[in-house]
Design an enzyme around this catalytic site. Structure first.
Site, PDB file in Angstrom:
ATOM      1  N   ASP A  44       0.841  -1.198   0.000  1.00  0.00           N
ATOM      2  CA  ASP A  44       0.000   0.000   0.000  1.00  0.00           C
ATOM      3  C   ASP A  44       0.877   1.250   0.000  1.00  0.00           C
ATOM      4  OD1 ASP A  44       0.883  -0.044   2.622  1.00  0.00           O
ATOM      5  OD2 ASP A  44      -1.115  -0.174   3.519  1.00  0.00           O
ATOM      6  N   LYS A 113      -1.209  -9.542   2.815  1.00  0.00           N
ATOM      7  CA  LYS A 113      -0.478  -9.060   3.991  1.00  0.00           C
ATOM      8  C   LYS A 113      -1.328  -8.060   4.749  1.00  0.00           C
ATOM      9  CE  LYS A 113       3.043  -6.056   3.824  1.00  0.00           C
ATOM     10  NZ  LYS A 113       2.590  -5.006   4.784  1.00  0.00           N
ATOM     11  N   GLU A 115      -1.487  -5.646   8.612  1.00  0.00           N
ATOM     12  CA  GLU A 115      -0.695  -5.092   9.698  1.00  0.00           C
ATOM     13  C   GLU A 115      -1.336  -5.372  11.053  1.00  0.00           C
ATOM     14  OE1 GLU A 115       0.856  -1.224   7.076  1.00  0.00           O
ATOM     15  OE2 GLU A 115      -0.167  -0.914   8.994  1.00  0.00           O
ATOM     16  N   GLU A 182       9.209  -4.125  10.566  1.00  0.00           N
ATOM     17  CA  GLU A 182       9.611  -2.825  10.043  1.00  0.00           C
ATOM     18  C   GLU A 182      10.048  -1.892  11.158  1.00  0.00           C
ATOM     19  OE1 GLU A 182       8.056   0.845   7.171  1.00  0.00           O
ATOM     20  OE2 GLU A 182       6.824  -0.952   7.407  1.00  0.00           O
TER      21      GLU A 182
END
Length: 275
Positions: A44, A113, A115, A182
């Site tokens: 994204d 994916k 988050e 991340e």
């Protein structure tokens, strides 16, 4: 042979490092795929580098489906993973499953994916129960940037580090086949990598994760709005492109492009017979 989630699991078991890059269109996906990459993520991040948004929050399901389908047509060998955009999975596991199904069916992705940690474990369970592979994402999760108060390294305190470890365990238990870490301190990312049976893919998380991922515009010098600390420039393609554009403009203005060998010919005697 087409790379799959099993390929990722095998790499972790054998200690082979995994490599991933982002892509958002057919041409770039084809180039990256031909390099031998393990996986391509339709991130994204397209909100920033393709659509020009200041963050990823404005990206829609339709945006992701469109770009995922483009990439899937170009990437024939690597694993194609597509991000689930903001508010496409947070409302309920049922909503998450429906939208994950759209990314697989319409976007032609091989996996999705999302988050988050323990809070999204029910969504991961619902999606994986339907046979859709899920890659998780912990640490700095850009869709939560407003809650974090900016782009900050995550897990630096003892409490925060323990929370990340518990989140990692939860998403593995829920069925995720891999997890992106991340902006996580390197020692913590190494610890999580040791704890988990599934591969960890780092971005700003040090060298001891099971693999790495970068946004291709960052590593090629094609996006200059900002450059994260963890990015290495492998080439300055952005400058080369700008130089090429300037050379083209100059040749057009001076009349040297197109040269005769770039033009089509005909029997010029026919021209005299025209009006």
């Amino acid at each position: 042979m087409k790379k799959t989630v099993s390929s990722f699991a095998k790499a972790k078991k054998e200690g082979r490092k995994l490599s991933m890059l982002t892509a958002y269109d057919y041409s770039m996906a084809k180039l990256i795929d031909e390099s031998g990459i393990d996986g391509i993520l339709i991130g994204d991040s397209l909100g920033n580098v393709i659509l020009g948004y200041e963050d990823t929050i404005s990206v829609t399901m339709e945006d992701m489906i469109h770009h995922s389908a483009c990439v899937a047509r170009g990437a024939k060998n690597c694993l194609v993973v597509c991000d689930m955009p903001f508010m496409s999975y947070q409302v309920s596991p049922e909503q998450a499953l429906i939208n994950a199904g759209r990314l697989m069916k319409e976007g032609r992705a091989n996996a999705v994916k999302l988050e988050g940690g323990r809070s999204v474990a029910p969504a991961i369970k619902a999606i994986t129960a339907a046979g859709i592979p899920v890659m998780a994402h912990l640490g700095l999760t850009p869709q939560s940037i407003n809650a974090f108060g900016g782009y900050k390294v995550q897990g630096k305190t003892e409490e925060a580090a323990k929370d990340l470890i518990e989140d990692a365990k939860a998403i593995q238990e829920a069925g995720a086949f891999a997890v992106v870490l991340e902006c996580v301190p390197a020692p913590l990312a190494a610890k999580i990598t040791q704890i988990l049976d599934i591969p960890t893919i780092g971005i700003g998380a040090g060298a001891d994760t099971d693999g790495q991922i970068l946004v291709y515009q960052d590593m090629l010098g094609m996006f200059s709005d900002y450059t994260p600390k963890f990015v290495k420039r492998y080439a300055e393609i952005g400058k080369e492109m700008t130089d090429a554009f300037k050379a083209y403009i100059s040749e057009v203005q001076e009349g040297s492009f197109p040269a005769p060998d770039k033009a089509y010919t005909m029997d010029e005697s026919l021209i005299e017979k025209l009006y």
